[in-house]
Write a protein that holds these residues in place. Structure first.
Motif, PDB file in Angstrom:
ATOM      1  N   HIS A  92      47.529 -16.584  67.043  1.00 20.34           N
ATOM      2  CA  HIS A  92      47.390 -16.227  68.491  1.00 20.34           C
ATOM      3  C   HIS A  92      47.216 -17.462  69.596  1.00 20.34           C
ATOM      4  CE1 HIS A  92      46.686 -11.885  67.775  1.00 20.34           C
ATOM      5  NE2 HIS A  92      46.556 -12.305  66.568  1.00 20.34           N
ATOM      6  N   PHE A  93      47.013 -18.679  69.159  1.00 20.60           N
ATOM      7  CA  PHE A  93      46.728 -19.829  69.925  1.00 20.60           C
ATOM      8  C   PHE A  93      47.700 -20.933  69.895  1.00 20.60           C
ATOM      9  CE2 PHE A  93      42.646 -17.671  69.021  1.00 20.60           C
ATOM     10  CZ  PHE A  93      42.299 -17.116  70.282  1.00 20.60           C
ATOM     11  N   GLY A  94      48.466 -21.039  68.736  1.00 20.55           N
ATOM     12  CA  GLY A  94      49.302 -21.982  68.366  1.00 20.55           C
ATOM     13  C   GLY A  94      48.426 -23.348  67.570  1.00 20.55           C
ATOM     14  N   HIS A  95      47.423 -23.071  67.697  1.00 14.93           N
ATOM     15  CA  HIS A  95      46.441 -24.401  67.066  1.00 14.93           C
ATOM     16  C   HIS A  95      45.386 -23.597  66.594  1.00 14.93           C
ATOM     17  CE1 HIS A  95      43.596 -24.620  70.449  1.00 14.93           C
ATOM     18  NE2 HIS A  95      44.799 -24.271  71.161  1.00 14.93           N
ATOM     19  N   ASP A  96      44.460 -24.432  65.958  1.00 15.30           N
ATOM     20  CA  ASP A  96      43.275 -24.059  64.989  1.00 15.30           C
ATOM     21  C   ASP A  96      42.083 -24.558  65.629  1.00 15.30           C
ATOM     22  OD1 ASP A  96      43.527 -26.394  64.218  1.00 15.30           O
ATOM     23  OD2 ASP A  96      43.243 -25.966  62.115  1.00 15.30           O
ATOM     24  N   LEU A  97      42.121 -25.068  66.655  1.00 16.27           N
ATOM     25  CA  LEU A  97      40.986 -25.700  67.422  1.00 16.27           C
ATOM     26  C   LEU A  97      40.061 -24.925  68.120  1.00 16.27           C
ATOM     27  CD1 LEU A  97      42.133 -29.004  68.603  1.00 16.27           C
ATOM     28  CD2 LEU A  97      40.998 -28.481  66.503  1.00 16.27           C
ATOM     29  N   VAL A  98      40.460 -23.351  68.629  1.00 17.61           N
ATOM     30  CA  VAL A  98      39.819 -22.543  69.128  1.00 17.61           C
ATOM     31  C   VAL A  98      38.398 -22.079  68.161  1.00 17.61           C
ATOM     32  CG1 VAL A  98      39.750 -20.141  70.073  1.00 17.61           C
ATOM     33  CG2 VAL A  98      41.900 -21.671  70.542  1.00 17.61           C
ATOM     34  N   VAL A  99      37.327 -21.969  68.928  1.00 16.16           N
ATOM     35  CA  VAL A  99      36.161 -21.458  68.457  1.00 16.16           C
ATOM     36  C   VAL A  99      36.004 -19.877  68.463  1.00 16.16           C
ATOM     37  CG1 VAL A  99      33.619 -21.549  68.101  1.00 16.16           C
ATOM     38  CG2 VAL A  99      35.171 -23.613  68.277  1.00 16.16           C
ATOM     39  N   LEU A 100      36.043 -18.990  67.481  1.00 16.89           N
ATOM     40  CA  LEU A 100      35.881 -17.576  67.741  1.00 16.89           C
ATOM     41  C   LEU A 100      34.353 -17.269  68.128  1.00 16.89           C
ATOM     42  CD1 LEU A 100      38.193 -16.499  64.991  1.00 16.89           C
ATOM     43  CD2 LEU A 100      38.700 -16.625  67.252  1.00 16.89           C
ATOM     44  N   HIS A 101      34.152 -16.954  69.337  1.00 21.24           N
ATOM     45  CA  HIS A 101      32.763 -16.671  69.574  1.00 21.24           C
ATOM     46  C   HIS A 101      32.934 -15.168  70.310  1.00 21.24           C
ATOM     47  CE1 HIS A 101      28.991 -17.251  72.087  1.00 21.24           C
ATOM     48  NE2 HIS A 101      28.606 -17.984  71.079  1.00 21.24           N
ATOM     49  N   GLU A 102      31.761 -14.559  69.616  1.00 15.60           N
ATOM     50  CA  GLU A 102      31.768 -12.944  70.085  1.00 15.60           C
ATOM     51  C   GLU A 102      31.399 -12.881  71.535  1.00 15.60           C
ATOM     52  OE1 GLU A 102      29.975  -9.261  71.034  1.00 15.60           O
ATOM     53  OE2 GLU A 102      29.118 -11.042  70.998  1.00 15.60           O
ATOM     54  N   THR A 103      30.624 -13.529  72.235  1.00 14.65           N
ATOM     55  CA  THR A 103      30.486 -13.359  73.741  1.00 14.65           C
ATOM     56  C   THR A 103      31.747 -13.660  74.467  1.00 14.65           C
ATOM     57  OG1 THR A 103      28.012 -13.905  73.284  1.00 14.65           O
ATOM     58  CG2 THR A 103      28.938 -13.821  75.661  1.00 14.65           C
ATOM     59  N   LYS A 223      26.967 -27.594  67.706  1.00 13.76           N
ATOM     60  CA  LYS A 223      27.544 -26.176  68.268  1.00 13.76           C
ATOM     61  C   LYS A 223      29.140 -26.103  68.441  1.00 13.76           C
ATOM     62  CE  LYS A 223      24.161 -24.035  70.939  1.00 13.76           C
ATOM     63  NZ  LYS A 223      24.043 -22.846  70.497  1.00 13.76           N
ATOM     64  N   LYS A 224      29.495 -27.494  68.530  1.00 14.25           N
ATOM     65  CA  LYS A 224      31.154 -27.450  68.635  1.00 14.25           C
ATOM     66  C   LYS A 224      31.711 -27.717  67.201  1.00 14.25           C
ATOM     67  CE  LYS A 224      31.212 -30.301  72.858  1.00 14.25           C
ATOM     68  NZ  LYS A 224      31.420 -31.392  73.616  1.00 14.25           N
ATOM     69  N   THR A 225      30.901 -27.438  66.142  1.00 19.12           N
ATOM     70  CA  THR A 225      31.691 -27.500  64.789  1.00 19.12           C
ATOM     71  C   THR A 225      32.808 -26.369  64.569  1.00 19.12           C
ATOM     72  OG1 THR A 225      29.799 -28.542  63.913  1.00 19.12           O
ATOM     73  CG2 THR A 225      31.025 -27.427  62.314  1.00 19.12           C
ATOM     74  N   ASN A 226      33.869 -26.222  63.997  1.00 21.30           N
ATOM     75  CA  ASN A 226      34.679 -25.520  64.175  1.00 21.30           C
ATOM     76  C   ASN A 226      34.804 -24.800  62.576  1.00 21.30           C
ATOM     77  OD1 ASN A 226      36.880 -23.816  64.331  1.00 21.30           O
ATOM     78  ND2 ASN A 226      38.301 -25.024  65.016  1.00 21.30           N
ATOM     79  N   SER A 227      33.481 -24.120  62.249  1.00 21.55           N
ATOM     80  CA  SER A 227      33.185 -23.754  60.970  1.00 21.55           C
ATOM     81  C   SER A 227      33.705 -22.105  60.983  1.00 21.55           C
ATOM     82  CB  SER A 227      31.784 -23.859  60.636  1.00 21.55           C
ATOM     83  OG  SER A 227      31.477 -22.955  59.400  1.00 21.55           O
ATOM     84  N   SER A 228      34.578 -21.794  59.950  1.00 21.96           N
ATOM     85  CA  SER A 228      34.867 -20.392  59.781  1.00 21.96           C
ATOM     86  C   SER A 228      33.863 -19.601  59.361  1.00 21.96           C
ATOM     87  CB  SER A 228      36.012 -20.323  58.701  1.00 21.96           C
ATOM     88  OG  SER A 228      37.189 -21.114  59.064  1.00 21.96           O
ATOM     89  N   GLY A 229      32.933 -20.030  58.659  1.00 24.06           N
ATOM     90  CA  GLY A 229      31.779 -19.226  58.312  1.00 24.06           C
ATOM     91  C   GLY A 229      30.679 -19.089  59.422  1.00 24.06           C
ATOM     92  N   LEU A 230      30.420 -20.171  59.911  1.00 22.14           N
ATOM     93  CA  LEU A 230      29.590 -19.671  61.409  1.00 22.14           C
ATOM     94  C   LEU A 230      30.304 -18.796  62.334  1.00 22.14           C
ATOM     95  CD1 LEU A 230      28.134 -23.543  62.128  1.00 22.14           C
ATOM     96  CD2 LEU A 230      26.901 -21.508  61.243  1.00 22.14           C
ATOM     97  N   GLN A 231      31.460 -18.878  62.577  1.00 23.51           N
ATOM     98  CA  GLN A 231      32.126 -17.889  63.341  1.00 23.51           C
ATOM     99  C   GLN A 231      32.129 -16.479  62.890  1.00 23.51           C
ATOM    100  OE1 GLN A 231      36.285 -19.897  64.910  1.00 23.51           O
ATOM    101  NE2 GLN A 231      35.435 -21.439  63.611  1.00 23.51           N
ATOM    102  N   LEU A 232      32.256 -16.286  61.661  1.00 22.14           N
ATOM    103  CA  LEU A 232      32.081 -15.038  61.287  1.00 22.14           C
ATOM    104  C   LEU A 232      30.709 -14.631  61.367  1.00 22.14           C
ATOM    105  CD1 LEU A 232      34.247 -14.951  57.820  1.00 22.14           C
ATOM    106  CD2 LEU A 232      34.786 -13.730  60.021  1.00 22.14           C
ATOM    107  N   ALA A 233      29.619 -15.302  61.021  1.00 27.74           N
ATOM    108  CA  ALA A 233      28.293 -14.868  61.242  1.00 27.74           C
ATOM    109  C   ALA A 233      27.957 -14.709  62.632  1.00 27.74           C
ATOM    110  CB  ALA A 233      27.589 -16.131  60.847  1.00 27.74           C
ATOM    111  N   ASP A 234      28.614 -15.614  63.543  1.00 26.15           N
ATOM    112  CA  ASP A 234      28.482 -15.026  65.128  1.00 26.15           C
ATOM    113  C   ASP A 234      29.032 -13.654  65.328  1.00 26.15           C
ATOM    114  OD1 ASP A 234      28.464 -16.072  67.957  1.00 26.15           O
ATOM    115  OD2 ASP A 234      30.288 -15.284  67.551  1.00 26.15           O
ATOM    116  N   LEU A 235      30.297 -13.397  64.665  1.00 25.69           N
ATOM    117  CA  LEU A 235      31.184 -11.981  64.970  1.00 25.69           C
ATOM    118  C   LEU A 235      30.201 -11.086  64.629  1.00 25.69           C
ATOM    119  CD1 LEU A 235      34.695 -13.253  64.090  1.00 25.69           C
ATOM    120  CD2 LEU A 235      33.636 -12.746  66.471  1.00 25.69           C
TER     121      LEU A 235
END
Length: 291
Positions: A92-103, A223-235
């Motif tokens: 979806h973005f072409g790279h993996d640095l985007v942080v998935l944030h629910e808000t 807060k800038k940590t690109n952690s998959s686990g933290l992003q899932l918890a946020d979602l």
């Protein structure tokens, strides 16, 4: 017919992993380089919250504080969850640095400005599918701030105590209580982090319903940590809160999450028996059975 040059280009050099899994045999690691068995458990926990924990000014549209613990088996997390999220980002973005944030996704801010409703729907459906197929155990607590009788209490600390006690029951069930399980939380500010760490250590030192030390260690992530686990918890945190704030409103995400909650019947009865078990509402609703 496979070209010899192609075959050579995908073959790893001595000591390297193959470019594509399964293309060739994995290289053997010499015995002297293997690490000894560590004292860490097989699980890792990622934590996020929804809503603020203040009691002075309560948002009438979202008068709750939610704390969500996403508990992953480390092998599944490393081999399945992280690669699926990375692949989703590359698509979806072409790279993996985007942080998935629910808000940001919900409000379509930053990188989440969609071309059309169809584009957003496709994006959300794929993201929901990742959450659905990812194997994790959910522990959550909803603090109803309007109904909270302990006005001097910190909703975050109340929720944290419940979640840590339930996490102990989970690791005990998995026979991992003798080893350290790391609990990863996002930094919120120096004062807030210090208070949280103090409360975390207080509960784990024995001030809990078991009256015993709990085998957990807190880890603070920037807060800038690109952690998959933290992003899932946020979602997952906000849909949990909406199940109480707007119980009559369709909540597809929460319906999915009901099968993730730690429950009284074990894996064979997921989706039932989680109220007051893997999900606690405080103060409890009249319909909630006390444990």
């Amino acid at each position: 017919m496979t070209d010899k040059n192609d075959q050579a280009s995908t073959s790893p050099l001595p000591g390297q992993l193959p470019l594509f899994p399964g293309s060739v045999d994995m290289p053997n690691v010499p015995a002297e380089r293997e690490l000894p068995e560590r004292q860490f458990s097989k699980f890792v926990v990622y934590v996020d919250e929804s809503g603020d924990h203040g009691l002075e000014s309560i948002d009438p549209n979202y008068p709750v504080f939610v704390l969500a613990f996403c508990v992953f088996h480390k092998n599944h997390y490393a081999q399945r969850v992280v690669p699926s999220i990375e692949a989703f980002k590359f698509k979806h973005f072409g790279h993996d640095l985007v942080v998935l944030h629910e808000t940001d996704i919900r409000k379509e801010k930053g990188r989440f400005r969609f071309d059309s409703r169809q584009h957003k729907e496709l994006f959300l459906n794929e993201l929901t599918s990742i959450i659905e197929t990812s194997n994790f155990i959910l522990i959550g607590c909803i603090i109803d701030k309007h109904r909270l009788r302990e006005r001097s209490s910190n909703p975050y600390h109340l929720a944290l105590g419940f979640c840590l006690e339930t996490l102990y029951e989970l690791v005990e069930e998995k026979q991992q209580e003798a080893m350290t399980t790391h609990v990863v939380v996002e930094c919120r500010g120096k004062r807030e982090d210090n208070e949280l760490e103090l409360e975390f250590r207080r509960v784990c030192a024995g001030e809990n319903k078991f009256g015993r030390p709990l085998p957990f260690e807190i880890v603070f992530a920037d807060k800038k940590t690109n952690s998959s686990g933290l992003q899932l918890a946020d979602l997952v945190a906000r849909p949990i809160g909406l199940s109480v704030v707007k119980p009559g409103q369709p909540n597809r995400a929460f319906e999915l999450l009901t099968r993730k909650f730690f429950c009284s019947g074990g894996r064979m009865q997921v989706g039932v028996g989680f109220e007051g078990w893997g999900l606690k509402i405080h103060p409890p609703l009249e319909s909630e059975r006390p444990r």
